[in-house]
Design a protein around this motif. Structure first.
Motif, short mmCIF file in Angstrom:
data_model
loop_
_atom_site.label_atom_id
_atom_site.label_comp_id
_atom_site.label_asym_id
_atom_site.label_seq_id
_atom_site.Cartn_x
_atom_site.Cartn_y
_atom_site.Cartn_z
N ILE A 5 -6.27 5.90 12.59
CA ILE A 5 -6.72 5.69 11.21
C ILE A 5 -8.15 5.17 11.24
O ILE A 5 -8.43 4.12 11.84
CB ILE A 5 -5.83 4.70 10.44
CG1 ILE A 5 -4.35 5.01 10.64
CG2 ILE A 5 -6.19 4.73 8.95
CD1 ILE A 5 -3.42 4.02 9.96
N LEU A 6 -9.05 5.89 10.58
CA LEU A 6 -10.45 5.48 10.41
C LEU A 6 -10.64 5.07 8.96
O LEU A 6 -10.11 5.70 8.05
CB LEU A 6 -11.38 6.64 10.76
CG LEU A 6 -11.18 7.33 12.11
CD1 LEU A 6 -12.15 8.50 12.26
CD2 LEU A 6 -11.37 6.34 13.25
N GLY A 7 -11.45 4.03 8.74
CA GLY A 7 -11.66 3.56 7.38
C GLY A 7 -10.53 2.69 6.87
O GLY A 7 -10.42 2.45 5.66
N ALA A 8 -9.68 2.20 7.77
CA ALA A 8 -8.54 1.37 7.36
C ALA A 8 -8.94 -0.07 7.07
O ALA A 8 -8.18 -0.81 6.42
CB ALA A 8 -7.47 1.39 8.44
N ILE A 9 -10.11 -0.48 7.56
CA ILE A 9 -10.60 -1.85 7.36
C ILE A 9 -11.78 -1.80 6.40
O ILE A 9 -12.70 -1.00 6.58
CB ILE A 9 -11.04 -2.48 8.69
CG1 ILE A 9 -9.94 -2.34 9.75
CG2 ILE A 9 -11.44 -3.94 8.49
CD1 ILE A 9 -8.65 -3.03 9.40
N GLY A 10 -11.74 -2.64 5.39
CA GLY A 10 -12.83 -2.62 4.40
C GLY A 10 -12.94 -3.94 3.68
O GLY A 10 -12.50 -4.99 4.17
N THR A 11 -13.50 -3.91 2.49
CA THR A 11 -13.73 -5.14 1.73
C THR A 11 -12.47 -5.69 1.09
O THR A 11 -12.41 -6.88 0.77
CB THR A 11 -14.78 -4.90 0.64
OG1 THR A 11 -14.33 -3.83 -0.21
CG2 THR A 11 -16.13 -4.52 1.25
N ARG A 12 -11.46 -4.85 0.90
CA ARG A 12 -10.18 -5.30 0.34
C ARG A 12 -9.28 -5.77 1.47
O ARG A 12 -8.68 -4.96 2.18
CB ARG A 12 -9.53 -4.17 -0.45
CG ARG A 12 -10.16 -3.86 -1.79
CD ARG A 12 -9.79 -4.89 -2.85
NE ARG A 12 -8.34 -4.96 -3.04
CZ ARG A 12 -7.67 -4.20 -3.92
NH1 ARG A 12 -8.31 -3.32 -4.66
NH2 ARG A 12 -6.37 -4.33 -4.05
#
Length: 215
Positions: free
Chosen positions: A102-109
């Motif tokens: 999974i790419l993009g699973a970590i973010g500002t939320r």
């Protein structure tokens, strides 16, 4: 298209950048989850499947995603119980691939980020190798002895995903543990270092998050 023996890459709507392109191989099955589908298309990839409620894209972007994906699956953003990433992850698990990244699973939320980390447990329960990768981290969950390769990462941290993890013994690490127990709320397993290019984590019971990081 058979998924057996193939990797599935899920690109979802968290923090993305050029680093993500380096994780995509030519024979990967590409899943675009919500805005992650737009990211793939904008970088010259045609998602094998795009799915989600697409509430984070414009109407024009939605039409681009619809026209540029092999398969398009949308759902009502109100009457759904799962996040877009979990929907994509469940679909990927059903294909029985060799591995899911999974790419993009970590973010500002942070709520979404933590929920995505918890998805790794679901993959483990179904016997499918899974990882979350971002610009600085690679995250997996293990419940049995596992070999770890250093690669480009400078640090490795161990955190329990179950209430406790017992029988942890480390080989090839700068800070060894022998038959140790980690409980939720402890930081004992943070910021270890592999002393060689490869190390071994042994454990007896529990679920252990293994987070390889670089600054």
């Amino acid at each position: 298209m058979s998924m057996n023996g193939k990797r599935i890459i899920i690109v979802t709507g968290g923090t993305l950048g050029d680093w993500a392109l380096g994780d995509i191989q030519s024979d990967d099955i590409l899943v675009g989850s919500d805005r992650g589908a737009l990211y793939l298309i904008q970088h010259g990839y045609k998602p094998d499947i795009a799915m989600g409620d697409f509430d984070s894209v414009t109407e024009d972007e939605l039409e681009l995603i619809r026209a540029s994906s092999h398969t398009f699956v949308d759902c009502d953003p109100i009457f759904k119980d799962l996040t877009d990433t979990e929907m994509a992850f469940n679909w990927a698990l059903a294909q029985q691939p060799a591995h899911i990244t999974i790419l993009g699973a970590i973010g500002t939320r942070f709520d979404h980020s933590l929920a995505n980390v918890h998805l790794l447990r679901k993959g483990l329960e179904q016997g499918i190798s899974c990882s979350i990768v971002d610009a600085n981290n690679q995250i997996i969950v293990i419940q049995q002895s596992t070999s770890i390769t250093r690669g480009d990462y400078t640090h490795i941290s161990l955190l329990p995903l179950s209430m406790e993890v017992t029988g942890i013994t480390l080989h090839g690490f700068q800070y060894p543990l022998h038959n140790a127990t980690l409980q939720i709320g402890q930081s004992l397993g943070i910021s270890n270092v592999l002393a060689a290019s490869q190390g071994m984590i042994e454990l007896e019971t529990g679920l252990l998050l293994v987070i390889q990081s670089k600054d």
